[in-house]
Design a protein around this motif. Structure first.
Motif, PDB file in Angstrom:
ATOM      1  N   THR A  31      -3.645   2.591  -2.688  1.00  0.00           N
ATOM      2  CA  THR A  31      -4.840   1.915  -2.905  1.00  0.00           C
ATOM      3  C   THR A  31      -4.960   1.145  -4.296  1.00  0.00           C
ATOM      4  O   THR A  31      -5.239  -0.001  -4.450  1.00  0.00           O
ATOM      5  CB  THR A  31      -6.329   2.249  -2.681  1.00  0.00           C
ATOM      6  OG1 THR A  31      -6.553   3.299  -3.424  1.00  0.00           O
ATOM      7  CG2 THR A  31      -6.556   2.539  -1.236  1.00  0.00           C
TER       8      THR A  31
ATOM      9  N   ARG B  78      -1.987   6.232   2.219  1.00  0.00           N
ATOM     10  CA  ARG B  78      -2.124   4.793   1.701  1.00  0.00           C
ATOM     11  C   ARG B  78      -2.512   4.660   0.399  1.00  0.00           C
ATOM     12  O   ARG B  78      -3.538   5.179  -0.160  1.00  0.00           O
ATOM     13  CB  ARG B  78      -3.081   4.117   2.736  1.00  0.00           C
ATOM     14  CG  ARG B  78      -3.421   2.514   2.090  1.00  0.00           C
ATOM     15  CD  ARG B  78      -4.623   1.893   2.942  1.00  0.00           C
ATOM     16  NE  ARG B  78      -4.136   1.614   4.384  1.00  0.00           N
ATOM     17  CZ  ARG B  78      -4.761   2.229   5.227  1.00  0.00           C
ATOM     18  NH1 ARG B  78      -5.910   3.076   4.994  1.00  0.00           N
ATOM     19  NH2 ARG B  78      -4.424   1.969   6.539  1.00  0.00           N
TER      20      ARG B  78
ATOM     21  N   GLN C  37      -5.615   7.418  -0.376  1.00  0.00           N
ATOM     22  CA  GLN C  37      -6.380   7.807   0.662  1.00  0.00           C
ATOM     23  C   GLN C  37      -5.440   7.920   1.792  1.00  0.00           C
ATOM     24  O   GLN C  37      -4.277   7.820   1.918  1.00  0.00           O
ATOM     25  CB  GLN C  37      -7.507   6.728   1.032  1.00  0.00           C
ATOM     26  CG  GLN C  37      -6.830   5.440   1.728  1.00  0.00           C
ATOM     27  CD  GLN C  37      -8.004   4.392   2.050  1.00  0.00           C
ATOM     28  OE1 GLN C  37      -7.743   3.249   2.351  1.00  0.00           O
ATOM     29  NE2 GLN C  37      -8.994   4.765   1.553  1.00  0.00           N
TER      30      GLN C  37
ATOM     31  N   ASN D 109       0.793  -1.203   0.071  1.00  0.00           N
ATOM     32  CA  ASN D 109       0.214  -0.032   0.078  1.00  0.00           C
ATOM     33  C   ASN D 109       0.782   1.257  -0.128  1.00  0.00           C
ATOM     34  O   ASN D 109       0.458   2.182   0.556  1.00  0.00           O
ATOM     35  CB  ASN D 109      -0.992   0.079   1.116  1.00  0.00           C
ATOM     36  CG  ASN D 109      -2.023  -1.011   0.981  1.00  0.00           C
ATOM     37  OD1 ASN D 109      -2.274  -1.698   1.957  1.00  0.00           O
ATOM     38  ND2 ASN D 109      -2.886  -1.028  -0.013  1.00  0.00           N
TER      39      ASN D 109
ATOM     40  N   GLN E 278     -10.726   9.830  -0.210  1.00  0.00           N
ATOM     41  CA  GLN E 278     -10.018   9.307  -1.285  1.00  0.00           C
ATOM     42  C   GLN E 278      -9.667  10.081  -2.578  1.00  0.00           C
ATOM     43  O   GLN E 278     -10.432  11.052  -2.844  1.00  0.00           O
ATOM     44  CB  GLN E 278     -10.832   7.945  -1.575  1.00  0.00           C
ATOM     45  CG  GLN E 278     -10.794   7.200  -0.324  1.00  0.00           C
ATOM     46  CD  GLN E 278     -11.853   5.863  -0.697  1.00  0.00           C
ATOM     47  OE1 GLN E 278     -12.384   5.600  -1.973  1.00  0.00           O
ATOM     48  NE2 GLN E 278     -12.220   5.259   0.298  1.00  0.00           N
TER      49      GLN E 278
END
Length: 241
Positions: free
Chosen positions: A197, A195, A217, A150, A225
């Motif tokens: 994604t 992070r 996000q 991630n 996000q």
């Protein structure tokens, strides 16, 4: 005058008035808190958008140069054929590291210092000796980006992890998909804050370009996000050359 009567509020009316005032105050405070949360979320989303766009532009500038080689006066033989993946001069490959999604890693090389070879200037007029690379510091012109745990990572190839006197098979291995699992990668963002994604690299237009998709996000605010993408022309590959 003694016949005038004065009437005040009853206890019930006073309690109703206080209850209504308290309710209105709670509504105002709740609305104010909602507006504040909305403003904070908007600022955080703007921050996330700015960071991911910055990373995407960095990828775009780098990948666009894949395969670039300069013409250097006095250079008799360069070492590009040692690193190119085929006879057409392919200088970029897409793969993935272990336990990562498909097409989430890209590896490539280009001539950063403009000396006509991959690596630093050689003492002589050739970057190849006896079929082996003779240029130094080739790690400085090997690049890559990947999604791992991630987080988006940039390749930082260390001298100790590669051979400065590699032959073609070994030189090519440094930008083949298996190298996505090599050591020497560093985070491009703070993993305690962001992070990632999704990160994918897809070839388009018969390999004349790469479409990059990036999504991320906040770690502490996962509801915030952002996703974005870019199409990168490969100007030093195939028909563009």
């Amino acid at each position: 005058m003694s016949g005038i009567k004065y009437r005040g509020q009853t206890l019930l009316a006073l309690m109703l008035s206080l209850a209504l005032s308290s309710f209105l105050l709670l509504v105002v405070l709740s609305f104010y808190g909602y507006i504040q949360r909305q403003n904070h979320d908007m600022l955080r989303k703007l921050q996330l958008q700015t960071e991911l766009q910055r990373v995407l532009q960095t990828l775009g500038r780098d990948i666009r140069r894949a395969g670039f080689r300069s013409l250097s006066e006095g250079l008799i033989q360069n070492n590009l054929s040692l690193f190119e993946l085929d006879e057409t001069g392919t200088a970029i490959t897409i793969g993935q590291s272990a336990n990562s999604p498909l097409n989430s890693c890209v590896l490539f090389f280009y001539d950063v210092n403009g000396n006509g070879c991959i690596g630093a200037n050689n003492k002589g007029k050739s970057c190849v000796a006896n079929g082996k690379n003779s240029a130094s510091e080739i790690s400085t012109e090997l690049f890559g980006y990947r999604l791992n745990d991630n987080m988006i990572e940039s390749r930082q190839t260390y001298k100790s992890s590669i051979s400065q006197t590699c032959k073609q098979e070994e030189c090519r291995s440094y930008i083949q998909p298996e190298a996505c699992n090599s050591s020497g990668w560093t985070d491009l963002l703070d993993d305690k804050t962001y992070r990632i994604t999704a990160l994918t690299f897809d070839r388009i237009e018969q390999g004349q370009g790469i479409q990059v998709y990036l999504a991320g996000q906040f770690v502490n605010y996962p509801h915030i996000q952002y996703e974005t993408g870019i199409v990168i022309p490969l100007l030093n590959q195939g028909e563009w050359q």
